[in-house]
Enzyme design. Structure first.
Site, short mmCIF file in Angstrom:
data_model
loop_
_atom_site.label_atom_id
_atom_site.label_comp_id
_atom_site.label_asym_id
_atom_site.label_seq_id
_atom_site.Cartn_x
_atom_site.Cartn_y
_atom_site.Cartn_z
N SER A 179 28.10 44.25 44.35
CA SER A 179 28.95 45.32 44.88
C SER A 179 28.22 46.65 44.74
O SER A 179 27.25 46.76 43.97
CB SER A 179 30.25 45.36 44.06
N TYR A 192 35.33 46.04 36.46
CA TYR A 192 34.80 45.48 37.72
C TYR A 192 33.37 45.97 37.94
O TYR A 192 32.48 45.20 38.31
CB TYR A 192 35.71 45.89 38.88
P1 NAD Z 1 39.82 38.21 48.15
O1 NAD Z 1 40.72 38.66 47.04
O2 NAD Z 1 40.33 38.24 49.54
O3 NAD Z 1 39.32 36.72 47.83
C1 NAD Z 1 39.03 36.26 46.54
C2 NAD Z 1 39.44 34.79 46.49
O4 NAD Z 1 39.11 34.30 45.19
C3 NAD Z 1 40.96 34.59 46.67
O5 NAD Z 1 41.22 33.66 47.71
C4 NAD Z 1 41.41 34.04 45.31
O6 NAD Z 1 42.46 33.10 45.40
C5 NAD Z 1 40.13 33.40 44.80
N1 NAD Z 1 40.15 33.26 43.35
C6 NAD Z 1 40.63 34.13 42.43
N2 NAD Z 1 40.53 33.62 41.20
C7 NAD Z 1 39.97 32.39 41.34
C8 NAD Z 1 39.62 31.35 40.44
N3 NAD Z 1 39.81 31.48 39.11
N4 NAD Z 1 39.08 30.23 40.93
C9 NAD Z 1 38.88 30.06 42.26
N5 NAD Z 1 39.19 31.00 43.17
C10 NAD Z 1 39.73 32.15 42.71
O7 NAD Z 1 38.48 39.05 47.96
P2 NAD Z 1 37.37 39.44 49.02
O8 NAD Z 1 37.60 40.85 49.42
O9 NAD Z 1 37.24 38.40 50.06
O10 NAD Z 1 36.08 39.43 48.08
C11 NAD Z 1 35.20 38.32 47.96
C12 NAD Z 1 34.07 38.71 47.03
O11 NAD Z 1 33.40 39.85 47.53
C13 NAD Z 1 34.51 39.07 45.61
O12 NAD Z 1 33.52 38.66 44.71
C14 NAD Z 1 34.57 40.58 45.65
O13 NAD Z 1 34.43 41.12 44.37
C15 NAD Z 1 33.38 40.87 46.53
N6 NAD Z 1 33.38 42.16 47.20
C16 NAD Z 1 34.34 42.49 48.09
C17 NAD Z 1 34.29 43.72 48.74
C18 NAD Z 1 35.32 44.13 49.76
O14 NAD Z 1 35.25 45.24 50.26
N7 NAD Z 1 36.28 43.28 50.10
C19 NAD Z 1 33.25 44.60 48.45
C20 NAD Z 1 32.28 44.24 47.52
C21 NAD Z 1 32.34 43.00 46.93
#
Ligand code: NAD
Length: 296
Positions: A179, A192
């Site tokens: 990130s 985070y």
């Molecule tokens: P999201 O919340 O839509 O998806 C995360 C998924 O992880 C969910 O479906 C949730 O059910 C699952 N999850 C949570 N705990 C879990 C567990 N213990 N075991 C298995 N699954 C589990 O998030 P996103 O926005 O799609 O983000 C995906 C990744 O990208 C994450 O690592 C997030 O930190 C990273 N990220 C996202 C952004 C953004 O802007 N969305 C930016 C930088 C990094």
């Protein structure tokens, strides 16, 4: 019967997709967090390359919905209820995938996220904050543990389980999701930020550790994206950027938010042995220049 070469088949099917430039036919791609916004999108695109995609999520209903969508388009996917923090759960899923598709070739560690219990109300501590403010001193230990565990352990444990089968496999590689926080922490979210810094560090560690056995490990670091989940935080009812969105845009040299589809080129590139066979241990920012900009 006339058989079409594979490349022709998938190019005809998806003329408009980046996936057409990559061929992962019959590769087993395991994606954690695939019931979520970004990883479901990755799963759908990767399936178009001919890969067999395993969608892992603690929320089976959500992963199942996306697997069904992929299957309905004629591609190969299956959903598996998996808790990335429970070794037994991950091992059960590994065995089920091996029986359904074969052992893992490419692992994308996507499960992750923040928690309000690990988030301060204010960007800066002040002398005169109202007592109701949730300050750094009020952050909940369980919230901080939750965030560290989900992001860091939730990447390390699936890697322990799946990478064992990837040792010595041609084209094997791992992609983690870091990130912008990993470069410079964002305000309010110390756990985070720290956990994602740990992911960048762990990516380099894995790259070195597995360099003699043919598993590459890289990460992407997404910048600020607009999704349905955060749209209301970033834009008001007249579609003008909110104060927070304005701050982000001011610090993004390209002056706009990214979209999930703009991460896809980086993911496919890093996954693909033809393009990235000597790329190991990088964290690729996909951020419109955010991480390169000092603000002046
Ligand atoms: P999201 O919340 O839509 O998806 C995360 C998924 O992880 C969910 O479906 C949730 O059910 C699952 N999850 C949570 N705990 C879990 C567990 N213990 N075991 C298995 N699954 C589990 O998030 P996103 O926005 O799609 O983000 C995906 C990744 O990208 C994450 O690592 C997030 O930190 C990273 N990220 C996202 C952004 C953004 O802007 N969305 C930016 C930088 C990094």
């Amino acid at each position: 019967m006339i058989t079409m070469p594979f490349n022709f088949w998938y190019m005809e099917k998806d003329k408009m997709t980046l996936a057409k430039k990559h061929n992962f036919k019959d590769k087993v791609v395991v994606i954690t967090g695939a019931g979520g916004v970004l990883c479901a999108y990755f799963a759908k695109e990767i399936a178009k390359t001919g890969a067999k995609v395993a969608l892992l999520d603690i929320n089976l209903e959500s992963a199942q919905k996306f697997a069904d969508e992929i299957n309905a388009q004629g591609y190969i996917a299956k959903a598996y209820k998996t808790n990335v923090l429970e070794l037994d759960s991950i091992k059960q899923t590994r065995d089920a995938i091996a029986a359904d598709f074969g052992t893992c070739d490419i692992l994308i560690n996507g499960a992750g996220g923040n928690n309000p219990k690990a988030t301060t109300d204010n960007e800066f501590h002040e002398l005169d904050l109202p007592p109701t403010t949730k300050s750094f001193f009020d952050l909940d230990k369980s919230g901080i543990e939750f965030v560290f565990n989900l992001n860091y352990l939730g990447t390390l444990l699936p890697t322990q389980v799946f990478a064992k089968d990837m040792v010595g496999k041609k084209g094997a590689n791992i992609i983690n999701i870091s990130s912008m926080n990993a470069y410079t922490p964002l305000t309010k979210i110390p756990a985070y930020s720290g956990a994602k810094a740990a992911i960048s560090n762990f990516t380099q560690w894995l790259a070195v550790h597995f360099s003699h056995v043919g598993i590459r490990c890289n990460a992407i670091a997404p910048g600020f994206l607009v999704s349905n989940q955060n749209r209301a935080l970033l834009f008001d009812e007249q579609d003008n950027p909110t104060a927070r969105a304005h701050k982000i845009l001011t610090n993004t040299p390209m002056g706009r938010f990214g979209e999930a589809k703009e991460l896809m080129g980086g993911i496919l590139f890093l996954m693909d042995e033809e393009y990235a066979s000597f790329i190991n241990g990088v964290v690729l920012p996909i951020d419109g220049g955010f991480s390169a900009y000092s603000g002046v």
